[in-house]
Motif scaffolding. Structure first.
Motif, mmCIF file in Angstrom:
data_model
loop_
_atom_site.group_PDB
_atom_site.id
_atom_site.type_symbol
_atom_site.label_atom_id
_atom_site.label_comp_id
_atom_site.label_asym_id
_atom_site.label_seq_id
_atom_site.Cartn_x
_atom_site.Cartn_y
_atom_site.Cartn_z
ATOM 1 N N GLY A 12 0.802 -1.234 0.000
ATOM 2 C CA GLY A 12 0.000 0.000 0.000
ATOM 3 C C GLY A 12 0.826 1.270 0.000
ATOM 4 O O GLY A 12 2.034 1.256 -0.271
ATOM 5 N N ASP A 13 0.194 2.355 0.340
ATOM 6 C CA ASP A 13 0.751 3.707 0.225
ATOM 7 C C ASP A 13 1.994 3.892 1.111
ATOM 8 O O ASP A 13 1.936 3.627 2.312
ATOM 9 C CB ASP A 13 -0.320 4.726 0.630
ATOM 10 N N ILE A 14 3.082 4.370 0.519
ATOM 11 C CA ILE A 14 4.353 4.501 1.238
ATOM 12 C C ILE A 14 4.539 5.916 1.828
ATOM 13 O O ILE A 14 5.082 6.064 2.928
ATOM 14 C CB ILE A 14 5.553 4.164 0.314
ATOM 15 N N GLY A 48 0.585 3.062 -5.401
ATOM 16 C CA GLY A 48 0.733 4.510 -5.608
ATOM 17 C C GLY A 48 0.831 5.256 -4.288
ATOM 18 O O GLY A 48 0.800 4.653 -3.211
ATOM 19 N N ASP A 49 0.958 6.577 -4.377
ATOM 20 C CA ASP A 49 1.234 7.442 -3.211
ATOM 21 C C ASP A 49 2.580 7.097 -2.568
ATOM 22 O O ASP A 49 2.672 6.793 -1.376
ATOM 23 C CB ASP A 49 0.098 7.405 -2.168
ATOM 24 N N PHE A 50 3.630 7.195 -3.381
ATOM 25 C CA PHE A 50 5.006 7.042 -2.894
ATOM 26 C C PHE A 50 5.463 8.288 -2.138
ATOM 27 O O PHE A 50 6.315 8.207 -1.266
ATOM 28 C CB PHE A 50 5.972 6.858 -4.078
ATOM 29 N N GLY A 83 -0.926 7.170 -7.882
ATOM 30 C CA GLY A 83 -1.697 7.663 -6.743
ATOM 31 C C GLY A 83 -2.022 9.133 -6.921
ATOM 32 O O GLY A 83 -1.385 9.819 -7.724
ATOM 33 N N ASN A 84 -2.983 9.624 -6.173
ATOM 34 C CA ASN A 84 -3.306 11.050 -6.296
ATOM 35 C C ASN A 84 -2.148 11.933 -5.852
ATOM 36 O O ASN A 84 -2.008 13.061 -6.317
ATOM 37 C CB ASN A 84 -4.588 11.399 -5.538
ATOM 38 N N HIS A 85 -1.279 11.417 -4.974
ATOM 39 C CA HIS A 85 -0.138 12.245 -4.548
ATOM 40 C C HIS A 85 0.941 12.354 -5.623
ATOM 41 O O HIS A 85 1.628 13.377 -5.683
ATOM 42 C CB HIS A 85 0.427 11.751 -3.214
ATOM 43 N N GLU A 86 1.081 11.348 -6.481
ATOM 44 C CA GLU A 86 1.972 11.520 -7.637
ATOM 45 C C GLU A 86 1.401 12.630 -8.523
ATOM 46 O O GLU A 86 2.130 13.474 -9.026
ATOM 47 C CB GLU A 86 2.100 10.220 -8.445
ATOM 48 N N LEU A 146 -6.975 -0.598 -7.911
ATOM 49 C CA LEU A 146 -7.187 0.845 -8.059
ATOM 50 C C LEU A 146 -6.492 1.531 -6.895
ATOM 51 O O LEU A 146 -6.447 0.975 -5.802
ATOM 52 C CB LEU A 146 -8.658 1.252 -7.968
ATOM 53 N N HIS A 147 -6.009 2.737 -7.101
ATOM 54 C CA HIS A 147 -5.412 3.435 -5.964
ATOM 55 C C HIS A 147 -6.481 3.868 -4.959
ATOM 56 O O HIS A 147 -6.374 3.610 -3.766
ATOM 57 C CB HIS A 147 -4.613 4.661 -6.422
ATOM 58 N N ALA A 148 -7.504 4.545 -5.472
ATOM 59 C CA ALA A 148 -8.449 5.225 -4.574
ATOM 60 C C ALA A 148 -9.788 4.517 -4.478
ATOM 61 O O ALA A 148 -10.296 3.993 -5.466
ATOM 62 C CB ALA A 148 -8.664 6.664 -5.041
ATOM 63 N N GLY A 217 -5.771 1.214 -2.093
ATOM 64 C CA GLY A 217 -5.057 1.855 -0.985
ATOM 65 C C GLY A 217 -5.782 3.152 -0.652
ATOM 66 O O GLY A 217 -7.000 3.159 -0.556
ATOM 67 N N HIS A 218 -4.995 4.233 -0.446
ATOM 68 C CA HIS A 218 -5.528 5.608 -0.399
ATOM 69 C C HIS A 218 -6.144 6.026 0.927
ATOM 70 O O HIS A 218 -5.939 7.139 1.382
ATOM 71 C CB HIS A 218 -6.544 5.779 -1.542
ATOM 72 N N THR A 219 -6.934 5.150 1.534
ATOM 73 C CA THR A 219 -7.576 5.473 2.809
ATOM 74 C C THR A 219 -7.053 4.506 3.871
ATOM 75 O O THR A 219 -7.361 3.314 3.814
ATOM 76 C CB THR A 219 -9.109 5.332 2.694
HETATM 77 MN MN LIG Z 1 -4.069 8.566 -2.108
#
Ligand SMILES: [Mn+2]
Length: 261
Positions: A12-14, A48-50, A83-86, A146-148, A217-219
């Motif tokens: 998951g999100d790092i 995603g969301d590295f 991810g949305n943060h990328e 899916l990421h989110a 991931g994401h949440t």
């Molecule tokens: Mn996210």
């Protein structure tokens, strides 16, 4: 004769937690003491969301990009979703002080979401290009990744390819308004949590894109469960088994985990 297919792992999100990531990959025997790939022909998927929130986003990117090459050389694979943060970081880099139209700039919005000045200062074209080509959606062994946990994917297309092409096109153009709308949609969460409609919505996505289970991931799991992040050691399966959340909340102090599909 061994006909078993190689294992597939998901993480998951790092969020810049480089040291935690090293520990997790070592414990899963995917990297060795020198941080080199030792997972053989295994596949490792990141959700995603590295970057953002944590201290070492670019170090995380460098590690993952290197492992991708090393794994491919021995018949394994390292892959990742966007991810949305990328996307927030790419937007901050591309649009900087341009207004989002919502009384903010892309740069301030990224910072407000945990953007780390050190990350943006050490980004290279290689990182930018790599992030801009990550898929938003994938299917692996009947699991839809899916990421989110958000509905935005439906707006982007009716097949996995269509969704990925929509993201790819958006990220290759400087249409600030389109980026803004996508970032807003990408930040939403909890789409599969609703007591009556969550499972129905997850099944709808599986019906459209394929797969028997949806993994995201994401949440962070502890936020969904209302428990301490330290207590989260496994994926959380919900919506009558339709959904798997693998965000171990590393940024909140969770240890995280590597999940084998
Ligand atoms: Mn996210």
């Amino acid at each position: 004769m061994n006909t078993a297919s190689p294992p597939v792992y998901v993480i998951g999100d790092i969020h810049g937690q480089f040291k935690s990531l090293l520990k997790l990959l070592q414990a899963a025997q995917l990297i060795d003491d020198h941080h080199a790939w030792c997972g053989g022909n295994a596949t490792l998927w990141f959700m995603g969301d590295f970057v953002d929130r944590g201290p070492q986003g670019v170090e995380v990117l460098d590690l993952v990009m290197r492992l991708q090459v090393e794994a491919a050389a021995v018949g394994g694979a390292v892959a990742s979703l966007l991810g949305n943060h990328e996307m927030l970081l790419l937007a901050a880099y591309r649009f900087g002080r341009r207004s989002t139209g919502l009384g903010s700039t892309f740069l301030t919005r990224w910072k407000r979401n945990g953007g780390n000045q050190k990350d943006i200062a050490s980004l290279t074209l290689r990182h930018l290009d790599w992030m801009a080509h990550l898929p938003a959606m994938a299917i692996v062994d009947e699991t839809l990744l899916l990421h989110a946990d958000a509905p935005l994917y439906l707006k982007c297309g009716r097949t996995i390819d269509e969704v990925n092409i929509t993201f790819r096109k958006l990220l290759s153009h400087s249409d600030a308004l389109a980026w803004e709308e996508m970032l807003e949609d990408f930040a939403r969460r909890g789409a599969f949590l609703h007591a009556q409609h969550g499972e129905e919505f997850a099944r709808r996505l599986l019906g459209i894109y394929g797969g028997k289970q949806l993994l995201h991931g994401h949440t962070p799991i502890h936020l969904m469960l209302g428990c301490s992040p330290k207590k989260v050691e496994h994926p959380w399966i919900y919506a009558s088994g339709c959904c798997i959340n693998v965000d171990g909340g590393l940024y909140f102090g969770g240890r995280g985990f590597v999940h084998q599909l």
